[in-house]
Design a protein around this motif. Structure first.
Motif, PDB file in Angstrom:
ATOM      1  N   ILE A 470       0.851  -1.196   0.000  1.00  0.00           N
ATOM      2  CA  ILE A 470       0.000   0.000   0.000  1.00  0.00           C
ATOM      3  C   ILE A 470       0.884   1.242   0.000  1.00  0.00           C
ATOM      4  CG2 ILE A 470      -1.660   1.320   1.407  1.00  0.00           C
ATOM      5  CD1 ILE A 470      -2.770  -1.539   2.178  1.00  0.00           C
TER       6      ILE A 470
ATOM      7  N   GLY B  18     -12.109  -0.003  -4.156  1.00  0.00           N
ATOM      8  CA  GLY B  18     -10.683   0.013  -3.876  1.00  0.00           C
ATOM      9  C   GLY B  18     -10.403   0.822  -2.626  1.00  0.00           C
ATOM     10  N   ARG B  19      -9.210   1.344  -2.556  1.00  0.00           N
ATOM     11  CA  ARG B  19      -8.856   2.164  -1.409  1.00  0.00           C
ATOM     12  C   ARG B  19      -9.431   3.577  -1.618  1.00  0.00           C
ATOM     13  NH1 ARG B  19      -5.783   0.092   2.035  1.00  0.00           N
ATOM     14  NH2 ARG B  19      -5.035   2.085   2.842  1.00  0.00           N
ATOM     15  N   TYR B  65      -7.993   2.844  -6.612  1.00  0.00           N
ATOM     16  CA  TYR B  65      -9.262   3.269  -6.006  1.00  0.00           C
ATOM     17  C   TYR B  65     -10.459   2.471  -6.514  1.00  0.00           C
ATOM     18  CZ  TYR B  65      -5.917   7.080  -5.557  1.00  0.00           C
ATOM     19  OH  TYR B  65      -4.767   7.805  -5.340  1.00  0.00           O
ATOM     20  N   GLY B  68     -10.351  -3.521  -5.563  1.00  0.00           N
ATOM     21  CA  GLY B  68      -9.281  -3.844  -4.614  1.00  0.00           C
ATOM     22  C   GLY B  68      -8.944  -5.328  -4.573  1.00  0.00           C
TER      23      GLY B  68
END
Lengths: 612, 344
Positions: A470, B18-19, B65, B68
């Motif tokens: 990440i 996603g993030r 985004y 994920g």
């Protein structure tokens, strides 16, 4: 190429009138693009088939047609295969260089030349053998349009007659060259025979050189390093090749294509189990390799210096995103276009550090065609085990010239596909963090795209990332990741091929070399030995350096690093790696586009030793 | 207990997210990411079969985004096409979504873009086109309007590169243009693109709210909302769903996609564009460019052009699944090769 007759110690000592057998060098001077390559390799192969240790080197220009080119064939009953500065036998087939070529012959040398040139015999210490090229070709049944091609066969026949090369072996070599197609073989052989007979009938032999059949090559093979590397890749399970044409690496891809077509088509459908992509440039070539490596395939590219530069950014990405890739760099002389058809070891530091922002790469350094084969498959095991690009640094001399070798050994271990987690593994583990050092060796686990598990996915990226892949700009994440990459590099030290050491008891000086520089070193050590000077020798086979090298340096007072580049690149690297020994590292580096010779090495070594 | 809606494969919309986005609030790229999530959910794509690839830039960040649970690769500036080429060539079971921007595709990556299109690599190639470099704070990109003024960059004196024209010149087999402010059309075109055989180029005008969202920019929300001229009313009909035609003959054009789905194009005027006609597509784009028209919709489609993998005559099985005994020829094979090279 001839450097002149300055290296008397290389010419075998002989008594007046005694024959010199299987220990001399032939140089064929021709014009680029006139088809002399067939004649030269036929001569080389015939000598090889007679069991005589031979090595052929092509010194060619960056040109399609017209510029001068030289081909040397060294015969060495003692098995030396390095370039030799002196050639005793000249085949003068290039009118523009003939006087220069003749001037470089040593006393007692030989000059074959087309009789129609009517050159003046300006030297009385060499043998002149005119060959009626035009006449012999015209008298043959060769159609007029093909006469230029077979003209070179006149020197094949003449040299065979005067040196006693077996005509049956010439015919076998022609059969090999033309893949047993009888028509071209017969056409060429007719001219060879005519020239052979004319020479026997008309040329009284006044030189001491001749060949004799030996047994030493029995069972051996003759091949160029690019083909050997390609074959190694094929036996390493290469699945995707992406490349952009560049001398001297192109023939590696050409060979891979041929071997793959032969060995890797699906027997049922005839379809390919591999992909070869000629990319739009080297940036795309390495990108495709990295895309395929990320997806789980064994992928490679081959290039040379300029192409390597274009792969720099992607190499840094692959190092940091930890994607396996195999990159062959068949080195030529740079910077820029440099001398594109000449050999060097000038890309070592570039490859080792290729990228930006703290990158170091595993580099394999083959010296022989057998190592080209071995490193060809082993590079994939290392790349997948270490999840990183692996560079194989060959050079033009190794890659494009013909070398004798033991047949290649089949890989002695199954493919190592590295730490790849399957869906079942993920079920069992219940967690996955792409860049976590689970085993303490710095090598994380990876998953492949397409793995059917909710935990499998991760985001490969060149941006700063934490263990879970990440995005992170936290300083501690950055340093932790770089520290792990350093641990991984230390693991690489244990996995790469070890140096080969030949240590002499009590020797205070040691040589370190790598790649094709090995061949003149072997001969140089024998020359030094004959003068009562013993030196130890360590041959590097890979980077990063490991303890064998440090210990070797520690046991010697003076370490000479011999390499074919201008700046002494590996000498610098060793000093950087082992600063405690920096003052005992002496660079013997030389680059003029030609392979180093034993003569240059011994002279340079003795000069440095005496200057001490 | 609240029920969670799931799609055909039992996944919720949440499973495709996603993030959190780190792009500016209101950025067109966020809207496009949301449409990708919606489309993947609606089409019930298996997340593990999708790969997301991108280059560098604001647009190229966005694969983080969405989806994920799909592998992603945020690569180098302008080099996403080569990553996609390598990955899809060795694994043809993957559904590849590429996200790029106008700098990434129109400048630094123009060469790789055109060669990818030329090879017809199966990939949904989205260009999030805003005419400006965001991460480096507001330089013109190669798609910026000629004569336009920006605070940072002054006046743009150079003509814009038209991504769709570049794609067509490289023999693209699917070219569409859309607008991030028209999410319904973006979704439908995405579905069509995901059903396409080879490379599907989607040039989506995606306003940069920070640097290029003013009235004078054709890449802005106000301009797009006021000037968008859709070529067709476009509908996507999944494979095996009945095609209900309730229009007069000639009003509707049906295009069958490679996977058996259909795109239904309801013509908005009798002279409207035929997206199977390449010359017409080129002319349409040139005219729109000359007249400063913001046309959107399906510009060109050709489901007959084979992909790179097909013309390369590769086996049907993904190359990444081949076992060692296929990848590594036998000892006998090596012996055979060695025998050819032996001395005697």
């Amino acid at each position: 190429m001839n450097d002149g007759a300055k290296s008397a110690e290389q010419v075998s000592p002989t008594k007046e009138g005694e024959p010199i057998v299987n220990d001399f060098q032939i140089i064929v001077a021709t014009v680029n693009g006139t088809g002399s390559q067939t004649a030269n390799t036929v001569l080389l192969r015939a000598l090889f088939r007679m069991g005589i240790p031979v090595n052929g080197k092509n010194f060619f220009p960056s040109n399609i047609q017209g510029l001068p080119t030289w081909f040397t064939i060294r015969l060495s009953k003692d098995g030396y295969v390095a370039r030799r500065e002196t050639s005793e036998i000249l085949v003068a087939f290039n009118e523009t260089t003939v006087f220069d070529d003749i001037s470089k012959l040593p006393p007692g040398g030989v000059c074959f030349y087309p009789a129609e040139w009517e050159i003046k015999h300006t030297r009385d210490d060499i043998s002149y053998y005119p060959m009626p090229v035009r006449e012999l070709v015209k008298a043959s049944s060769t159609p007029a349009r093909l006469r230029d091609y077979v003209a070179n066969m006149v020197y094949v026949g003449s040299v065979a007659a005067m040196l006693d090369i077996d005509l049956d072996e010439i015919e076998s070599a022609l059969n090999f060259h033309f893949s047993m197609k009888s028509k071209p073989v017969q056409m060429n052989m007719e001219v060879v025979r005519a020239a052979y007979e004319w020479a026997l009938d008309n040329l009284p032999k006044t030189d001491p050189y001749r060949v004799e059949r030996m047994e030493s090559e029995e069972g051996l093979i003759l091949l160029d390093g690019n083909s050997a590397g390609a074959l190694g890749a094929v036996f390493g399970g290469v699945t995707l090749i992406a490349w952009y044409p560049i001398t001297p690496s192109t023939s590696l891809i050409d060979a891979a294509r041929e071997y793959l077509k032969d060995l890797r088509l699906d027997p049922e459908t005839g379809k390919a189990t591999y992909a070869i992509i000629q990319a739009e440039d080297e940036l795309a070539a390495i990108g495709m390799v990295i895309g395929a490596g990320w997806a789980g395939a064994r992928a490679m590219t081959a290039t040379s210096g300029p192409g390597l530069s274009l792969m720099a950014e992607f190499s840094g990405l692959a190092y940091f995103a930890e994607v396996p890739a195999v990159i062959w760099d068949v080195q030529r002389v740079g910077p820029s276009t440099g001398l594109p058809t000449r050999t060097s070891q000038g890309d070592v530091l570039k490859a080792y550090f290729l990228g930006h922002g703290d990158t170091k790469h595993v580099c394999l350094l083959p010296s022989t065609i057998a190592e080209c084969f071995e490193f060809g498959w082993r590079a994939f095991d290392l790349a997948e085990r270490l999840q990183t690009p692996v560079f194989v640094l060959s050079d033009l001399d190794l890659g494009m010239n013909l070398w004798v070798s033991e047949p290649f050994a089949y890989p002695d271990q199954p493919m190592d596909r590295g730490k790849v987690l399957t869906a079942e593994d993920l079920d069992r583990l219940g967690e996955f963090a792409r860049y976590k050092d689970v085993d303490g060796d710095g090598i994380p686990y990876r998953t492949l795209p397409g793995t059917a598990h909710p935990l499998a996915a991760y985001f490969a990226r060149g941006t700063g990332h934490n263990e879970a892949a990440i995005y992170s700009e936290r300083p501690e994440d950055w340093t932790a990741n770089m520290a792990r990459l350093a641990r991984k590099f230390n693991t690489a030290r244990r996995l790469v091929p070890k140096p080969i050491v030949d240590e002499v008891e009590g020797a205070s000086a040691g040589l370190i070399a790598y790649g094709t520089t090995h061949h003149p070193i072997v001969e140089a050590r024998d020359l030094l030995h004959s003068q009562g000077i013993e030196v130890s020798y360590l041959r590097l086979r890979a980077l990063p350096l490991e303890d064998t090298t440090r210990d070797f340096i520690a046991r010697h007072e003076r370490i000479y690093v011999v390499e074919a580049n201008h700046d002494g690149q590996v000498a610098s690297l060793i000093r950087m790696e082992y600063p405690e020994y920096a003052d005992r590292i002496i660079s013997l580096a030389h680059l003029d586009g030609l392979p180093l010779t034993a003569n240059w090495i011994t002279t340079a070594f003795l000069e440095k030793e005496e200057a001490r | 207990m609240a029920t969670v809606n799931v799609n055909l494969i039992g996944l919720s919309r949440e499973d495709y997210k996603g993030r959190p986005s780190t792009l500016c609030r209101g950025c067109g790229h966020n809207s496009i990411a949301n449409q990708i999530i919606a489309v993947a959910y609606e089409m019930a794509l298996e997340p593990h079969r999708v790969i997301k690839v991108s280059g560098i830039g604001c647009s190229s960040k966005s694969p983080a985004y969405f989806l994920g649970r799909s592998h992603g690769f945020n690569s180098l500036h302008g080099r996403m096409p080569s990553i996609a080429t390598g990955a899809t060539t060795v694994n043809n079971t993957l559904i590849a979504i590429g996200v790029s921007g106008d700098g990434d595709t129109g400048s630094i990556g123009l060469g790789q873009f055109k060669h990818l299109v030329r090879r017809n690599i199966p990939l949904v190639y989205i260009v999030e086109n805003n005419g400006v470099y965001g991460l480096t704070k507001g330089q013109f990109s190669a798609t910026a309007d000629q004569g336009q003024t920006l605070k940072y960059a002054g006046v743009n004196e150079l003509p814009p590169i038209d991504i769709c024209l570049e794609a067509l010149a490289a023999e693209a087999s699917f070219v569409a243009r859309s607008f991030a402010g028209d999410p319904a059309q973006v979704r439908t075109l995405l579905k069509a693109a995901l059903s396409h055989r080879g490379t599907a180029v989607l040039d989506i005008i995606s306003p940069c709210v920070t640097f290029n969202n003013h009235e004078t920019s054709t890449k802005s929300y106000p301009y797009g909302k006021a000037h968008e001229e859709p070529l067709q009313d476009i509908a996507y009909i999944p494979y095996a769903e009945p095609i209900m035609v309730d229009y007069e003959p000639g009003e509707v054009q049906l295009v069958e996609m490679f996977d058996g789905s259909h795109i239904q194009l309801k013509k908005l005027d009798p002279e409207s564009h035929d997206p199977t006609d390449r010359m017409a597509a080129i002319q349409l784009l040139e005219e729109a460019r000359a007249n400063q028209e913001f046309i959107t919709g399906l510009i060109y489609v050709d489901e007959n052009r084979p992909t790179f993998r097909e013309v390369s005559r590769l086996i049907d099985e993904p190359l990444v699944s081949l076992p060692e005994d296929v990848l590594r020829p036998s000892p006998e094979a090596l012996e055979m090769v060695m025998n050819r090279m032996r001395c005697c």
